[in-house]
Design a protein around this motif. Structure first.
Motif, PDB file in Angstrom:
ATOM      1  N   SER A 117       2.671  -6.470  12.239  1.00 37.52           N
ATOM      2  CA  SER A 117       3.603  -6.329  11.110  1.00 37.52           C
ATOM      3  C   SER A 117       5.063  -6.443  11.565  1.00 37.52           C
ATOM      4  O   SER A 117       5.424  -5.951  12.636  1.00 37.52           O
ATOM      5  N   PRO A 118       5.912  -7.062  10.723  1.00 38.14           N
ATOM      6  CA  PRO A 118       7.335  -7.124  11.080  1.00 38.14           C
ATOM      7  C   PRO A 118       8.053  -5.794  10.872  1.00 38.14           C
ATOM      8  O   PRO A 118       9.181  -5.623  11.321  1.00 38.14           O
ATOM      9  N   ILE A 119       7.424  -4.853  10.140  1.00 37.35           N
ATOM     10  CA  ILE A 119       8.066  -3.541   9.896  1.00 37.35           C
ATOM     11  C   ILE A 119       7.086  -2.423  10.250  1.00 37.35           C
ATOM     12  O   ILE A 119       5.904  -2.678  10.491  1.00 37.35           O
ATOM     13  N   ALA A 120       7.584  -1.175  10.268  1.00 42.58           N
ATOM     14  CA  ALA A 120       6.743  -0.023  10.620  1.00 42.58           C
ATOM     15  C   ALA A 120       5.624   0.151   9.591  1.00 42.58           C
ATOM     16  O   ALA A 120       5.758  -0.264   8.440  1.00 42.58           O
ATOM     17  N   VAL A 121       4.527   0.764  10.026  1.00 39.97           N
ATOM     18  CA  VAL A 121       3.336   0.905   9.169  1.00 39.97           C
ATOM     19  C   VAL A 121       2.796   2.333   9.233  1.00 39.97           C
ATOM     20  O   VAL A 121       2.837   2.978  10.287  1.00 39.97           O
ATOM     21  N   THR A 122       2.289   2.803   8.098  1.00 38.92           N
ATOM     22  CA  THR A 122       1.540   4.063   8.073  1.00 38.92           C
ATOM     23  C   THR A 122       0.395   3.927   7.082  1.00 38.92           C
ATOM     24  O   THR A 122       0.530   3.215   6.080  1.00 38.92           O
ATOM     25  N   THR A 123      -0.712   4.632   7.352  1.00 33.05           N
ATOM     26  CA  THR A 123      -1.792   4.627   6.353  1.00 33.05           C
ATOM     27  C   THR A 123      -1.518   5.643   5.248  1.00 33.05           C
ATOM     28  O   THR A 123      -2.148   5.595   4.197  1.00 33.05           O
ATOM     29  N   GLY A 124      -0.637   6.599   5.527  1.00 34.31           N
ATOM     30  CA  GLY A 124      -0.395   7.669   4.548  1.00 34.31           C
ATOM     31  C   GLY A 124      -1.442   8.764   4.608  1.00 34.31           C
ATOM     32  O   GLY A 124      -1.441   9.692   3.795  1.00 34.31           O
ATOM     33  N   ASN A 125      -2.341   8.665   5.595  1.00 25.95           N
ATOM     34  CA  ASN A 125      -3.447   9.629   5.619  1.00 25.95           C
ATOM     35  C   ASN A 125      -3.022  11.040   6.002  1.00 25.95           C
ATOM     36  O   ASN A 125      -3.695  12.004   5.645  1.00 25.95           O
ATOM     37  N   SER A 126      -1.905  11.204   6.726  1.00 28.26           N
ATOM     38  CA  SER A 126      -1.517  12.570   7.125  1.00 28.26           C
ATOM     39  C   SER A 126      -1.200  13.422   5.898  1.00 28.26           C
ATOM     40  O   SER A 126      -1.664  14.562   5.774  1.00 28.26           O
ATOM     41  N   LEU A 127      -0.415  12.862   4.975  1.00 26.32           N
ATOM     42  CA  LEU A 127      -0.080  13.650   3.779  1.00 26.32           C
ATOM     43  C   LEU A 127      -1.293  13.766   2.849  1.00 26.32           C
ATOM     44  O   LEU A 127      -1.457  14.774   2.160  1.00 26.32           O
ATOM     45  N   THR A 128      -2.158  12.745   2.856  1.00 24.61           N
ATOM     46  CA  THR A 128      -3.397  12.843   2.059  1.00 24.61           C
ATOM     47  C   THR A 128      -4.221  14.036   2.531  1.00 24.61           C
ATOM     48  O   THR A 128      -4.792  14.775   1.718  1.00 24.61           O
ATOM     49  N   ILE A 129      -4.280  14.236   3.840  1.00 19.41           N
ATOM     50  CA  ILE A 129      -5.055  15.354   4.410  1.00 19.41           C
ATOM     51  C   ILE A 129      -4.432  16.686   3.973  1.00 19.41           C
ATOM     52  O   ILE A 129      -5.111  17.581   3.466  1.00 19.41           O
ATOM     53  N   ALA A 130      -3.113  16.811   4.156  1.00 17.94           N
ATOM     54  CA  ALA A 130      -2.442  18.072   3.799  1.00 17.94           C
ATOM     55  C   ALA A 130      -2.610  18.369   2.308  1.00 17.94           C
ATOM     56  O   ALA A 130      -2.964  19.489   1.912  1.00 17.94           O
ATOM     57  N   ALA A 131      -2.376  17.352   1.473  1.00 19.48           N
ATOM     58  CA  ALA A 131      -2.466  17.554   0.019  1.00 19.48           C
ATOM     59  C   ALA A 131      -3.907  17.807  -0.409  1.00 19.48           C
ATOM     60  O   ALA A 131      -4.157  18.621  -1.308  1.00 19.48           O
ATOM     61  N   GLY A 132      -4.842  17.133   0.235  1.00 16.42           N
ATOM     62  CA  GLY A 132      -6.259  17.301  -0.123  1.00 16.42           C
ATOM     63  C   GLY A 132      -6.727  18.720   0.153  1.00 16.42           C
ATOM     64  O   GLY A 132      -7.372  19.347  -0.696  1.00 16.42           O
ATOM     65  N   VAL A 133      -6.378  19.239   1.325  1.00 14.58           N
ATOM     66  CA  VAL A 133      -6.825  20.598   1.661  1.00 14.58           C
ATOM     67  C   VAL A 133      -6.111  21.618   0.762  1.00 14.58           C
ATOM     68  O   VAL A 133      -6.734  22.575   0.269  1.00 14.58           O
TER      69      VAL A 133
END
Ligand SMILES: NC(=O)c1ccc[n+]([C@@H]2O[C@H](COP(=O)([O-])OP(=O)(O)OC[C@H]3O[C@@H](n4cnc5c(N)ncnc54)[C@H](OP(=O)(O)O)[C@@H]3O)[C@@H](O)[C@H]2O)c1
Length: 378
Positions: A117-133
């Motif tokens: 990728s030409p730019i930074a990437v995240t799956t967003g899973n860290s906040l999904t985990i915090a919000a899910g729990v």
């Protein structure tokens, strides 16, 4: 700093929201048409503003695929379209890209995509985990579940999201049942976990055997079929659903008034967020969420943009808990909060929660206070 977020439909209901013209065409044709479609900028997001006055804007860029083809097609074909979507975002000024739903699952969960990728990437899973729990614990509290003496069932427990959820849930409960299809991976993970958690742990490769064992259930699988049926659930159970597409059968809503189902990953975005269709300026895009809400993975991408973090953040499976705690803290500081409860495409009102609580009490009394699933009731 601006962001982009790669989206794709996870159900035919999503397709109808994106492209009303596709209604009635049938799944096989829709899947084929999508495979031929290139990536395109679908939504312009504005008005994201923190209480201390920081702002960001961004784009949801569609990588048109249904979930099943993303798992079936050659990986390079899928990567190519996702990277095409990120390049569109970058050309619009985005400096970080989030990977929505299966775009963050396919292959090695974002690692290869980030390398290209030409730019930074995240799956967003860290906040999904915090919000899910957090959603699961909120639901358990609403349903008066005594967590310290309860069993939790985590389905998708060896996955990127599920494995971290197990670790965060474990300190609150007496026992966790970890569920996935691959037994070897489950055994390996549970062994490493025993050193870090003190609650009881067991594994299962059979969802329908495992679900009746817990009153607290979290789902985070990549199944494209529904996995949980009404008869599987204990009296007064709470189910936090993170999977997209969903794992809980719609019949649960009709047949189990004593059970609380809640989508775990929805967050209220601070400021006056607007999700406007790029092709039809002035018309809002229906995310299928409450007003001013976004998925937690979208929210993680927005938080990183607000923090000017031009770095790959959550990638791969085996997510560091420090990242989960950090993004949770940054999100709260930026004014992101859990959205109101929602399930089966509708809000869960406080009156509905109270009714579920009352139905659970009544059913327990009728069954002699046993916390059994209806499948186990003689
Ligand atoms: N709500 C949100 O904001 C949000 C954000 C990001 C992702 N998601 C969703 O979260 C889900 C999980 O994502 P992930 O990145 O954690 O995926 P992942 O790393 O691929 O993990 C998937 C897990 O599900 C298990 N699994 C798959 N099919 C199963 C089945 N039929 N029965 C039981 N277990 C099954 C897998 O193990 P086995 O292969 O051994 O079965 C694995 O443990 C996806 O649906 C994704 O779209 C939601």
């Amino acid at each position: 700093m601006k962001f982009c977020f790669v989206i794709h439909p996870t159900s035919l209901e999503d397709v109808a929201r994106y492209e009303p013209g596709a209604v009635g065409k049938g799944r096989p044709l829709i899947e084929k048409i999508m495979e031929w479609m290139p990536a395109y900028a679908a939504v312009h997001v504005t008005g994201v503003r923190t209480p201390d006055g920081r702002e960001t804007e961004g784009w949801f860029v569609a990588a048109p695929f249904m979930p099943e083809p993303m798992l079936r097609l050659p990986r390079e074909t899928v990567y190519e379209k996702i990277l095409g979507a990120i390049e569109i975002g970058a050309s619009l000024g985005a400096e970080i890209a989030g990977l929505g739903a299966f775009t963050g699952v396919v292959g090695d969960a974002g690692i290869t995509i980030a390398e290209r990728s030409p730019i930074a990437v995240t799956t967003g899973n860290s906040l999904t985990i915090a919000a899910g729990v957090e959603s699961l614990l909120r639901g358990a509290h609403e349903m008066e579940i005594p967590l310290q003496s309860s069993t939790a069932v985590v389905i998708g427990a060896t996955g990127s999201i599920g494995s971290a959820c197990v670790e965060l849930i474990a300190p609150h409960v007496e026992h966790v049942v970890l569920v996935a299809r691959n037994r070897t991976r489950l055994e390996r993970y549970v062994e490493s976990l025993r050193e870090r958690v003190s609650c009881g742990l067991s594994i299962s490769t059979d969802v329908r055997e495992a679900v009746p064992r817990g009153r607290v259930v979290l789902t985070a699988t990549t199944s494209t079929q529904e996995l949980i049926e009404p008869d599987d659930l204990q009296t007064g159970a709470v189910v936090c659903e993170l999977s997209l597409p969903h794992d809980v059968g719609r019949r649960v809503a009709l047949e189990r008034p004593d059970v609380l189902v809640t989508e775990g990953g929805n967050m209220r975005v601070p400021g006056t967020p607007r999700f406007e269709r790029v092709r039809e300026p002035g018309r809002d895009f229906d995310l299928g969420l409450p007003p001013q809400a976004a998925l937690a993975c979208m929210s993680e991408t927005m938080v990183l943009a607000l923090e000017n973090r031009r770095e790959n953040y959550t990638l791969g499976r085996g997510i560091a808990l420090e990242r989960v705690l950090e993004i949770d803290r940054l999100a709260k500081r930026a004014g992101f909060t859990l959205a109101g409860m929602r399930a089966f495409d509708a809000a869960v009102t406080p009156a509905q929660v109270a009714a579920a609580r009352a139905a659970a009490r009544e059913r327990r009394t009728a069954n002699g206070d046993r916390l059994v699933s209806s499948r186990a009731v003689p």
